[in-house]
Structure formats: C-alpha cells, structure tokens
Scaffold this active site. Structure first.
Site, PDB file in Angstrom:
ATOM      1  N   ASP A 114       0.790  -1.296  -0.106  1.00 61.65           N
ATOM      2  CA  ASP A 114      -0.037  -0.074   0.076  1.00 61.65           C
ATOM      3  C   ASP A 114       0.920   1.189   0.004  1.00 61.65           C
ATOM      4  OD1 ASP A 114      -2.323   1.365   0.137  1.00 61.65           O
ATOM      5  OD2 ASP A 114      -2.490   1.288   2.507  1.00 61.65           O
ATOM      6  N   HIS A 115       0.555   2.299  -0.717  1.00 64.91           N
ATOM      7  CA  HIS A 115       1.299   3.684  -0.830  1.00 64.91           C
ATOM      8  C   HIS A 115       2.851   3.477  -0.814  1.00 64.91           C
ATOM      9  CE1 HIS A 115      -2.266   5.993  -0.608  1.00 64.91           C
ATOM     10  NE2 HIS A 115      -2.851   5.226   0.110  1.00 64.91           N
ATOM     11  N   ASP A 161       2.707   5.495  -5.143  1.00 62.24           N
ATOM     12  CA  ASP A 161       2.190   6.739  -4.889  1.00 62.24           C
ATOM     13  C   ASP A 161       2.873   7.760  -5.304  1.00 62.24           C
ATOM     14  OD1 ASP A 161       0.852   8.952  -4.021  1.00 62.24           O
ATOM     15  OD2 ASP A 161       0.315   8.076  -2.088  1.00 62.24           O
ATOM     16  N   HIS A 196      -9.782   4.806  -1.855  1.00 60.94           N
ATOM     17  CA  HIS A 196      -8.805   4.668  -0.738  1.00 60.94           C
ATOM     18  C   HIS A 196      -9.929   5.462   0.403  1.00 60.94           C
ATOM     19  CE1 HIS A 196      -4.420   3.588  -1.741  1.00 60.94           C
ATOM     20  NE2 HIS A 196      -5.305   3.459  -2.801  1.00 60.94           N
ATOM     21  N   GLY A 197      -9.370   5.052   1.784  1.00 61.46           N
ATOM     22  CA  GLY A 197     -10.205   5.959   2.634  1.00 61.46           C
ATOM     23  C   GLY A 197     -11.490   5.588   2.727  1.00 61.46           C
ATOM     24  N   SER A 198     -11.826   4.179   2.800  1.00 58.95           N
ATOM     25  CA  SER A 198     -12.963   3.914   2.418  1.00 58.95           C
ATOM     26  C   SER A 198     -13.673   3.345   3.956  1.00 58.95           C
ATOM     27  CB  SER A 198     -13.181   2.568   1.630  1.00 58.95           C
ATOM     28  OG  SER A 198     -12.471   2.509   0.421  1.00 58.95           O
ATOM     29  N   SER A 199     -12.919   3.575   5.265  1.00 59.80           N
ATOM     30  CA  SER A 199     -13.511   3.318   6.347  1.00 59.80           C
ATOM     31  C   SER A 199     -14.778   4.106   6.831  1.00 59.80           C
ATOM     32  CB  SER A 199     -12.390   3.167   7.359  1.00 59.80           C
ATOM     33  OG  SER A 199     -11.540   2.170   7.410  1.00 59.80           O
ATOM     34  N   ASN A 225     -10.249   0.157  -0.306  1.00 55.82           N
ATOM     35  CA  ASN A 225      -9.159  -0.023   0.582  1.00 55.82           C
ATOM     36  C   ASN A 225      -9.716   0.340   2.128  1.00 55.82           C
ATOM     37  OD1 ASN A 225      -7.328  -0.512  -1.559  1.00 55.82           O
ATOM     38  ND2 ASN A 225      -5.892   1.010  -0.523  1.00 55.82           N
TER      39      ASN A 225
HETATM   40  P1  13P Z   1      -8.981   4.079   5.785  1.00 53.99           P
HETATM   41  O1  13P Z   1      -7.924   4.916   6.353  1.00 53.99           O
HETATM   42  O2  13P Z   1     -10.186   4.715   5.568  1.00 53.99           O
HETATM   43  O3  13P Z   1      -9.167   2.618   6.601  1.00 53.99           O
HETATM   44  O4  13P Z   1      -8.551   3.574   4.288  1.00 53.99           O
HETATM   45  C1  13P Z   1      -7.283   2.850   4.318  1.00 53.99           C
HETATM   46  C2  13P Z   1      -6.740   3.027   3.071  1.00 53.99           C
HETATM   47  O5  13P Z   1      -7.086   3.737   1.984  1.00 53.99           O
HETATM   48  C3  13P Z   1      -5.215   2.517   2.795  1.00 53.99           C
HETATM   49  O6  13P Z   1      -4.709   2.949   1.487  1.00 53.99           O
END
Ligand code: 13P
Length: 326
Positions: free
Chosen positions: A83-84, A105, A219-222, A262
C-alpha cells in the site's frame, strides 16, 4: 493455491460486478483475522500493508511472515499488495520479496505537496516496467487523498480529473488506479456525515468511462463505526467523534465502477475495541494469547460484514475459474 495478482482478482470482480476489499494489516494477528474472515465467507481477498507500518524490526521479517501465513490458506484466492509505496526502491523491494501487487504513490512530492503530473507519470511508469517483467500488478494514484492516521496532519485533497486519468493510464500502463474522490485516510476524517459536496461519487462513473481497461480503487473507505468508537472510549480511549464513508456509499461504489476498496481503520478500530474490552474485563491479565485472541475475533467479525457488503463474499470459486487479462 499460489498467490494471485490483484489484476487476476480485479478482472474477476469486474466480470462479476462486485468489489474486493483490500484490508490493511500491521501484524500477524490481524492478518489471520483477514484470512479467517475470507475463508469463512468464501471471499477472494487482498491483504495490503505499508512499508514500515508494523511493529516488527524490519519489513523483510514481517513480509516473510506474511507470505508464510498466506501459504497456509491455500483454499482462498489471495493477493499481497504494497500500500502506498513511496518510491521506486520500496516498490522494487516488495516485488523482490514476493508481493504480487504494488502501489506506487507518486501523487505527492517529497515535501508532501501534490506532485507534478509528469513526475507522477515518470515514477509510475518505471515501477510498471519493473513489476510487469516479474508478473506483478501495479496501482498508481491520481489526485490526492486526504487525512492521516493520527489526525495531527491532513494532506490536501486534489480530486482526480477524468481526462488526466486517461492520459495517466496511457502513459504508465497501470493495472489499477486510485482515484481521489474526496475520501480521507485514517481514524479522523469528516466532522459531520459526508454528503455530495464531500464525496464525489459521480466522479467514479466519469473516470471509469475514460479508462475502461483499468480497475478503479477507492482509498479511505472506512466508515468509522460509532459503536466501536463508543466501546473504545468506554474502556479508556479518547477518540473524537468523526465520520467516514457510509456503508451504503461503499456498497454503491462497486456498482459505479470501483473494484478495489481499501479499508484499514474500521478493522483497526474493531481490533482496538476487542483489546480494550479484554484488558478491562480482566485487569490482572498479562497474557497476549488471551487479549490478542479477543482482538482477533472482534476484527474478524467486522471483516466478514465488510466482505458481504463489498460483494466479494461467496466469490472465491469464481476467481479460481476466471482467466485474467494479460
Ligand atoms: P482507511 O484509512 O479509511 O481505513 O483507508 C485505508 C486506505 O485507504 C489504505 O490505503
């Protein structure tokens, strides 16, 4: 079964119109929670980790352990993804270690500012050349995703541009593209429930139409579940109120063209809640086998729910019979 590439998993997901969760892990207990959830729900799954994002003394130690752990789950299709990746060398290290997928990234420069488009293209194309020769998939990023894990710093959000997406894909040859649509990383995202002025779900369809051969990544799907925050805070935590991507938007994303979803923070929160509850319920406990086991179970429960929501549950066999594009 050998590890598969994300290209293989996401090609199958595109054919079946569902999403595949890429779940961040920082240790082996969490890794087992992801693998057990995938096995219980018959899900293909992507395990992802950040270079340096673990408590072990080196990436190579953790990565070797990850590969050994995944080897013992030979009945489910799994991809191991970096990741990244911040630069070419880190991505090459992951490829050489046995990852089947890496993200480069190139969206930010070394000072953390949005990078020049040409610089992003150059580093991404270099990683694609190296990875492709070795049969490894590559994800690039266009636009910048906001947020941070500690809430202390917040990266600027630059939304992805559909025309630039087509140019980026043509110039780099990536398999997957992370598109900035307004989401944020971390446990501290939005100060109120996000609406259309924050989450630009319409951008997904517009970008998907421009880059049909590439898989889009959110990304950032939480979602940052309020019940987990309350449990954490009732047992000594102090997480501020915060909103993430609502469940219905996550479910909708796959229909609009997102294939890789993600998620880290939601199951990190479940893990932390389980850990805090276990320690609070037995204040004399000093046995990691007990409290980490409890954390693993909390995490697995949430992961199983997410696999059902994203649509990957029940698709393990489907992936095994799917022939990937080359
Ligand atoms: P969250 O921080 O929303 O869980 O997303 C994780 C993510 O996008 C990792 O690349």
């Amino acid at each position: 079964m050998p590890l598969l590439t994300t290209r293989h998993l996401l090609d199958a997901a595109a054919a079946g119109s569902y999403g595949v969760g890429a779940f961040n892990v920082a240790d082996l207990v969490q890794t087992q929670a992801v693998l057990d959830a995938a096995r219980a729900t018959r899900s293909p799954v992507i395990i992802e980790t950040l270079a340096g994002g673990h408590p072990y003394s080196s990436d190579e130690f953790f990565w070797t352990m990850l590969l050994r752990a995944i080897d013992t789950y030979d009945d489910i299709p799994v991809a191991l993804h970096l990741d990244h990746g911040p630069d070419f060398d880190t991505c090459a290290r992951a490829v050489d270690a046995g990852f089947t997928s890496v993200m480069i990234d190139g969206s930010l420069d070394s000072a953390g500012r949005p990078a020049a488009f040409e610089d992003n293209v150059a580093v991404t194309a270099r990683v694609v050349a190296y990875a492709r020769e070795r049969g490894v998939s590559v994800e690039g990023e266009l636009g910048t995703i906001g947020g941070s894990k500690d809430g202390a710093s917040h990266a600027q959000i630059v939304l992805a541009d559909p025309d630039q997406a087509a140019e980026f894909v043509a110039a780099t040859g990536v398999d997957a593209l992370a598109v900035a649509i307004g989401t944020s990383h971390g446990a501290y995202k939005f100060t109120s429930p996000p609406d259309g002025s924050v989450l630009h779900m319409d951008l997904i369809e517009r970008i998907a139409a421009k880059v049909p051969g590439v898989h889009l990544v959110m990304h950032g799907s939480s979602g940052l579940p309020a019940d987990l925050r309350e449990t954490i805070n009732a047992h000594g935590g102090r997480l501020p109120e915060s909103w993430g991507v609502p469940d219905e938007e996550k479910g909708r994303a796959a229909g609009l063209g997102i294939r890789k979803i993600n998620q880290g923070m939601d199951h990190y929160m479940a893990f932390t809640a389980g850990l805090r509850v276990a320690l609070a319920e037995d204040p004399m406990s000093v046995d990691p086998a007990v409290y980490l086991g409890e954390a693993r179970e909390w995490s697995q429960r949430l992961l199983e729910e997410r696999m059902a929501l994203f649509g990957q549950a029940g698709r393990a066999e489907d992936v095994l019979t799917h022939v990937p594009r080359v």
